[in-house]
Design a protein around this motif. Structure first.
Motif, PDB file in Angstrom:
ATOM      1  N   LEU A  68       2.755   5.967  -2.941  1.00 47.06           N
ATOM      2  CA  LEU A  68       3.843   6.736  -3.549  1.00 47.06           C
ATOM      3  C   LEU A  68       3.715   6.768  -5.073  1.00 47.06           C
ATOM      4  O   LEU A  68       4.000   7.785  -5.705  1.00 47.06           O
ATOM      5  CB  LEU A  68       5.199   6.163  -3.135  1.00 47.06           C
ATOM      6  CG  LEU A  68       5.569   6.346  -1.660  1.00 47.06           C
ATOM      7  CD1 LEU A  68       6.853   5.589  -1.338  1.00 47.06           C
ATOM      8  CD2 LEU A  68       5.676   7.806  -1.292  1.00 47.06           C
ATOM      9  N   GLY A  69       3.260   5.661  -5.653  1.00 45.83           N
ATOM     10  CA  GLY A  69       3.017   5.627  -7.096  1.00 45.83           C
ATOM     11  C   GLY A  69       1.910   6.583  -7.506  1.00 45.83           C
ATOM     12  O   GLY A  69       2.022   7.279  -8.526  1.00 45.83           O
ATOM     13  N   PHE A  70       0.837   6.650  -6.707  1.00 47.06           N
ATOM     14  CA  PHE A  70      -0.264   7.565  -6.982  1.00 47.06           C
ATOM     15  C   PHE A  70       0.209   9.019  -6.926  1.00 47.06           C
ATOM     16  O   PHE A  70      -0.121   9.823  -7.795  1.00 47.06           O
ATOM     17  CB  PHE A  70      -1.399   7.326  -5.978  1.00 47.06           C
ATOM     18  CG  PHE A  70      -2.539   8.289  -6.093  1.00 47.06           C
ATOM     19  CD1 PHE A  70      -3.437   8.192  -7.143  1.00 47.06           C
ATOM     20  CD2 PHE A  70      -2.715   9.296  -5.158  1.00 47.06           C
ATOM     21  CE1 PHE A  70      -4.496   9.085  -7.254  1.00 47.06           C
ATOM     22  CE2 PHE A  70      -3.768  10.181  -5.262  1.00 47.06           C
ATOM     23  CZ  PHE A  70      -4.657  10.080  -6.318  1.00 47.06           C
ATOM     24  N   ILE A  71       1.005   9.336  -5.916  1.00 46.69           N
ATOM     25  CA  ILE A  71       1.536  10.695  -5.795  1.00 46.69           C
ATOM     26  C   ILE A  71       2.444  11.009  -6.974  1.00 46.69           C
ATOM     27  O   ILE A  71       2.333  12.067  -7.606  1.00 46.69           O
ATOM     28  CB  ILE A  71       2.272  10.881  -4.449  1.00 46.69           C
ATOM     29  CG1 ILE A  71       1.282  10.822  -3.286  1.00 46.69           C
ATOM     30  CG2 ILE A  71       3.048  12.191  -4.423  1.00 46.69           C
ATOM     31  CD1 ILE A  71       1.933  10.726  -1.912  1.00 46.69           C
ATOM     32  N   GLY A  72       3.353  10.096  -7.275  1.00 48.40           N
ATOM     33  CA  GLY A  72       4.280  10.310  -8.389  1.00 48.40           C
ATOM     34  C   GLY A  72       3.572  10.446  -9.720  1.00 48.40           C
ATOM     35  O   GLY A  72       3.901  11.321 -10.532  1.00 48.40           O
ATOM     36  N   TRP A  73       2.572   9.598  -9.949  1.00 51.67           N
ATOM     37  CA  TRP A  73       1.803   9.665 -11.198  1.00 51.67           C
ATOM     38  C   TRP A  73       1.053  10.993 -11.293  1.00 51.67           C
ATOM     39  O   TRP A  73       0.988  11.601 -12.362  1.00 51.67           O
ATOM     40  CB  TRP A  73       0.832   8.488 -11.271  1.00 51.67           C
ATOM     41  CG  TRP A  73       0.075   8.424 -12.551  1.00 51.67           C
ATOM     42  CD1 TRP A  73       0.496   7.906 -13.731  1.00 51.67           C
ATOM     43  CD2 TRP A  73      -1.237   8.935 -12.779  1.00 51.67           C
ATOM     44  NE1 TRP A  73      -0.474   8.045 -14.684  1.00 51.67           N
ATOM     45  CE2 TRP A  73      -1.557   8.676 -14.127  1.00 51.67           C
ATOM     46  CE3 TRP A  73      -2.176   9.576 -11.981  1.00 51.67           C
ATOM     47  CZ2 TRP A  73      -2.773   9.049 -14.686  1.00 51.67           C
ATOM     48  CZ3 TRP A  73      -3.381   9.929 -12.537  1.00 51.67           C
ATOM     49  CH2 TRP A  73      -3.666   9.669 -13.871  1.00 51.67           C
ATOM     50  N   PHE A  96      -7.025   7.073   1.192  1.00 47.27           N
ATOM     51  CA  PHE A  96      -6.084   5.965   1.057  1.00 47.27           C
ATOM     52  C   PHE A  96      -4.888   6.160   1.984  1.00 47.27           C
ATOM     53  O   PHE A  96      -4.390   5.195   2.581  1.00 47.27           O
ATOM     54  CB  PHE A  96      -5.629   5.823  -0.395  1.00 47.27           C
ATOM     55  CG  PHE A  96      -4.808   4.584  -0.645  1.00 47.27           C
ATOM     56  CD1 PHE A  96      -5.282   3.324  -0.307  1.00 47.27           C
ATOM     57  CD2 PHE A  96      -3.547   4.682  -1.201  1.00 47.27           C
ATOM     58  CE1 PHE A  96      -4.532   2.188  -0.520  1.00 47.27           C
ATOM     59  CE2 PHE A  96      -2.785   3.543  -1.424  1.00 47.27           C
ATOM     60  CZ  PHE A  96      -3.275   2.303  -1.084  1.00 47.27           C
ATOM     61  N   GLY A  97      -4.434   7.406   2.153  1.00 43.20           N
ATOM     62  CA  GLY A  97      -3.344   7.687   3.086  1.00 43.20           C
ATOM     63  C   GLY A  97      -3.707   7.337   4.516  1.00 43.20           C
ATOM     64  O   GLY A  97      -2.875   6.827   5.277  1.00 43.20           O
ATOM     65  N   MET A 134       0.824  -1.210   0.000  1.00 42.93           N
ATOM     66  CA  MET A 134       0.000   0.000   0.000  1.00 42.93           C
ATOM     67  C   MET A 134       0.860   1.262   0.000  1.00 42.93           C
ATOM     68  O   MET A 134       0.501   2.251  -0.642  1.00 42.93           O
ATOM     69  CB  MET A 134      -0.956  -0.001   1.189  1.00 42.93           C
ATOM     70  CG  MET A 134      -2.102  -0.978   1.020  1.00 42.93           C
ATOM     71  SD  MET A 134      -3.416  -0.813   2.247  1.00 42.93           S
ATOM     72  CE  MET A 134      -2.561  -1.112   3.753  1.00 42.93           C
ATOM     73  N   ILE A 135       1.987   1.244   0.700  1.00 41.66           N
ATOM     74  CA  ILE A 135       2.897   2.392   0.674  1.00 41.66           C
ATOM     75  C   ILE A 135       3.415   2.609  -0.741  1.00 41.66           C
ATOM     76  O   ILE A 135       3.460   3.742  -1.232  1.00 41.66           O
ATOM     77  CB  ILE A 135       4.057   2.210   1.679  1.00 41.66           C
ATOM     78  CG1 ILE A 135       3.547   2.406   3.100  1.00 41.66           C
ATOM     79  CG2 ILE A 135       5.203   3.173   1.386  1.00 41.66           C
ATOM     80  CD1 ILE A 135       4.557   2.064   4.176  1.00 41.66           C
ATOM     81  N   LEU A 136       3.806   1.531  -1.402  1.00 40.93           N
ATOM     82  CA  LEU A 136       4.278   1.650  -2.785  1.00 40.93           C
ATOM     83  C   LEU A 136       3.181   2.183  -3.706  1.00 40.93           C
ATOM     84  O   LEU A 136       3.443   3.014  -4.574  1.00 40.93           O
ATOM     85  CB  LEU A 136       4.803   0.301  -3.285  1.00 40.93           C
ATOM     86  CG  LEU A 136       6.088  -0.191  -2.618  1.00 40.93           C
ATOM     87  CD1 LEU A 136       6.419  -1.609  -3.072  1.00 40.93           C
ATOM     88  CD2 LEU A 136       7.231   0.763  -2.888  1.00 40.93           C
ATOM     89  N   ALA A 137       1.945   1.720  -3.496  1.00 40.09           N
ATOM     90  CA  ALA A 137       0.821   2.208  -4.306  1.00 40.09           C
ATOM     91  C   ALA A 137       0.569   3.692  -4.042  1.00 40.09           C
ATOM     92  O   ALA A 137       0.319   4.467  -4.979  1.00 40.09           O
ATOM     93  CB  ALA A 137      -0.435   1.394  -4.006  1.00 40.09           C
TER      94      ALA A 137
END
Length: 136
Positions: A21-26, A47-48, A16-19
């Protein structure tokens, strides 16, 4: 590997942390194509919060608090007054301020700014906790 994939809660938290961070980066990478920042901030907030709850369970924050109150159990991973918990509170404050300000903001540009503030709080919490876990 056990630090991030040792049991079900740890594995779920890591994914979930990776997801997140991916959402933020995207979102940052595709910022020119995002018309509604309020929706994006709402997803980040909800989600956070879920990720934060999983991370607190993973690190035994509930046990740390109970130990500080009555000493009836062993404390969790971090002491109640420590750099990770204090920085976590500062990150949470940034997220709360952004969550309150986002619906009040009049323009999408200001909502975008508040999304970045909220993202910064989330990334601050994640980086601090994960570095502290690695150093333990």
């Amino acid at each position: 590997m056990k630090l991030y994939f040792g049991n079900a809660v740890t594995t779920a938290t890591t994914l979930m942390i990776l997801a997140l961070l991916g959402f933020i980066g995207w979102s940052v990478f595709n910022r020119a194509n995002i018309p509604y920042w309020g929706r994006r901030s709402a997803v980040l907030l909800v989600f956070g919060l879920v990720v934060c709850c999983f991370a607190a369970a993973r690190d035994g924050l509930d046990k740390t608090i109970q130990h500080a109150i009555d000493g009836s159990c062993a404390p969790g991973l971090f002491p109640l007054v420590s750099v990770p918990t204090i920085v976590g509170c500062v990150g949470a404050l940034l997220i709360i301020i952004a969550a309150i300000a986002t619906p009040i903001a009049k323009t999408q540009k200001m909502r975008e700014v508040w999304f970045y503030v909220m993202s910064g709080g989330a990334v601050l919490k994640i980086v601090t906790m994960e570095i502290a876990r690695i150093l333990l």
